[in-house]
Enzyme design. Structure first.
Site, mmCIF file in Angstrom:
data_model
loop_
_atom_site.group_PDB
_atom_site.id
_atom_site.type_symbol
_atom_site.label_atom_id
_atom_site.label_comp_id
_atom_site.label_asym_id
_atom_site.label_seq_id
_atom_site.Cartn_x
_atom_site.Cartn_y
_atom_site.Cartn_z
ATOM 1 N N ASP A 209 0.799 -30.146 12.205
ATOM 2 C CA ASP A 209 -0.380 -30.348 11.096
ATOM 3 C C ASP A 209 -0.941 -31.528 10.904
ATOM 4 O OD1 ASP A 209 -2.192 -29.008 9.377
ATOM 5 O OD2 ASP A 209 -1.088 -29.957 7.899
ATOM 6 N N GLU A 238 -2.430 -30.968 16.038
ATOM 7 C CA GLU A 238 -3.957 -30.602 15.377
ATOM 8 C C GLU A 238 -4.336 -31.750 15.109
ATOM 9 O OE1 GLU A 238 -6.028 -28.803 11.259
ATOM 10 O OE2 GLU A 238 -4.038 -30.138 11.096
#
Length: 513
Positions: A209, A238
């Protein structure tokens, strides 16, 4: 990299909130490849555990609920699942982790996770976990120990904005998610140990993330740890970056990256509806320019994950105003693109959702999966049902309502993914842009090739029908067949012009019978 490695060796082990003895769990294949090549053509299904399926009847989704629905996912055509954070957290979304070595009690136990991994592997499906390495929860014991205490042994784990250590850097300015100090070798060693722990439980990789915040030196260490623990484990980043050159730099430290430039071209803003090419806005030539730039910039081994929505964006049904033709067009285009594909839970049935107001915000994008027409039944989650929710009983959008309708969106996705799996050119073939001549914007296309098999993919993003001419057809065939509709078209001659009329908001896959 060298600094991190040398200092980490000299440091003593740091404590962790939960002392759990890791038990290695077998990977789905007997031998590990030197890289996660299994992901190259994967269909990755993103699951918000809280919303997906409830096994114990408390209205909150859990890991056992996912096990109950693995056959559904397998029939859909999914080959890997990505779970949003499963760790203890004070929030619904879970991206503020309080204990990196534990499973959130509402979701189950470590044994439940191992059971899910085993059940998925038995169906030749892989499991990815969300890995939140840029920040943690302000309720994490390490941060609570350091807050306001400059002499704390965890003081240098975070990024303070004043000498009293009462103000600090946080994710997007949200004070409940303080940032890690990745230049502290203890932080690096702690987070890499977290990654190794979950790989030892049998998971097949990590979706990292907010990968734009930590320095790349951290990801060098993380990737080395992942490779040492499981050579075939995936590291998926990400990196929410719209510029191809900037995004491409992250392939130095990740096996795969989400194709955010393509997402923005196709869908526009994640918070605004109807402003992308798939909604008929913008010129399809933008797509051609983007793919040409990616081909020039992305390394051959880098895997770009193609997606049309996720837990941080408005859902497709809202983006496309619920237009059934455009929803089918979106599914057709997505399933024909090269590389790994990612599908957000519920998109296959056309669930609605977009960012709401306080205090729920993104929960409106993450509403409970619609399994039943009435919104009630075994496995149905019910944790979020405000009066202004987007998905309601008997609205025609549920697995139960669409299961037996051959023309439903659910069965459209199933058909497209079966076709992709059965067609080497679509599953793993080369990708080449196809020049088209059209009287007005709308048509766009490409060719997928594998060995002797070639497929011409044509799309019309305009509302109206458009004739489209291929100046030099790429192969000779006595007749052509649309692999999606079964419609037969006249013969084609290699190198000669070929014209078809594309209905508004439609797609064709032309191949030799």
């Amino acid at each position: 990299m060298l600094l991190f490695g040398l200092v980490a060796l000299a440091c003593q082990p740091v404590p962790r909130p939960s002392a759990v003895s890791p038990t290695p769990f077998p990977s789905p294949t007997a031998t590990a490849t030197p890289e996660p090549s299994w992901f190259r053509n994967a269909v990755l299904y993103l699951i918000f555990v809280r919303s997906f399926a409830d096994h114990n009847g408390d209205g909150i989704g859990d890991l056992r609920g996912i096990i109950d629905r693995l056959d559904y996912l397998q029939e859909l055509g999914v080959t890997a699942i990505w779970l949003m954070p499963i760790h203890p957290s004070p929030s619904d979304h879970g991206y503020d982790v309080m204990d990196y070595f534990a499973v959130r009690p509402e979701y189950g136990t470590l044994e439940d996770l191992r059971a899910l991994v085993e059940a998925a592997h038995a169906r030749r499906m892989r499991v990815l976990l969300d890995f939140v390495s840029s920040h943690l929860s302000s309720q994490h014991p390490f941060f609570r120990d350091a807050l306001g205490h400059p002499d704390s042994s965890y003081s240098d784990w975070f990024l303070w904005l004043n000498e009293a250590h009462t103000r600090y850097l946080s994710f997007d300015g949200v004070t409940s998610m303080p940032r890690f100090n990745h230049r502290n070798p203890e932080v690096v060693r702690y987070l890499t140990r977290v990654a190794r722990f979950w790989l030892e439980q049998g998971v097949d990789g990590l979706r990292v993330d907010n990968a734009t915040f930590p320095p790349k030196a951290f990801f060098v260490e993380l990737r080395a740890t992942v490779r040492a623990a499981r050579p075939d484990a995936l590291l998926l980043g990400e990196v929410w970056e719209r510029k191809v050159p900037t995004l491409s730099e992250y392939f130095e430290v990740f096996d795969a990256l989400f194709d955010f430039p393509l997402y923005h071209a196709l869908m526009g803003s994640p918070d605004r509806n109807g402003d992308g090419v798939l909604a008929g806005q913008g010129h399809p030539a933008l797509l051609s320019a983007l793919f040409e730039e990616e081909a020039a910039r992305f390394p051959p081994t880098g895997m770009a994950v193609r997606f049309l929505s996720n837990h941080d964006t408005n859902r497709l049904a809202n983006e496309l105003a619920g237009d059934p033709d455009r929803l089918r067009l979106a599914a057709a285009l997505w399933s024909a693109l090269p590389g790994p594909l990612q599908l957000y839970y519920g998109e296959e049935i056309g669930m609605r959702g977009q960012k709401g107001g306080p205090p729920a915000w993104d929960n409106y994008r993450r509403e409970p999966m619609e399994w039943y027409a009435a919104g009630e039944g075994p496995g149905q989650t019910t944790w979020f049902r405000p009066p202004d929710r987007w998905n309601r009983p008997n609205d025609g959008i549920s697995v139960e309502e669409e299961e037996k309708d051959p023309a439903s969106l659910l069965n459209t996705y199933r058909r497209f993914l079966r076709l992709r799996a059965a067609t080497p050119a679509l599953r793993e073939g080369d990708f080449t842009l196809l020049p088209l001549e059209a009287p007005a914007p709308g048509p766009w296309g490409f060719i997928r090739r594998a060995g002797d098999q070639a497929v011409v993919a044509l799309f019309n993003f305009a509302r109206e029908p458009r004739p489209a001419t291929i100046p030099a057809f790429p192969f000779t065939a006595p007749t052509l067949r649309d692999l999606w509709s079964g419609q037969i078209f006249p013969s084609a001659q290699a190198g000669q012009p070929y014209t078809v009329t594309l209905p508004g908001a439609s797609a064709m896959l032309l191949a030799a019978p």
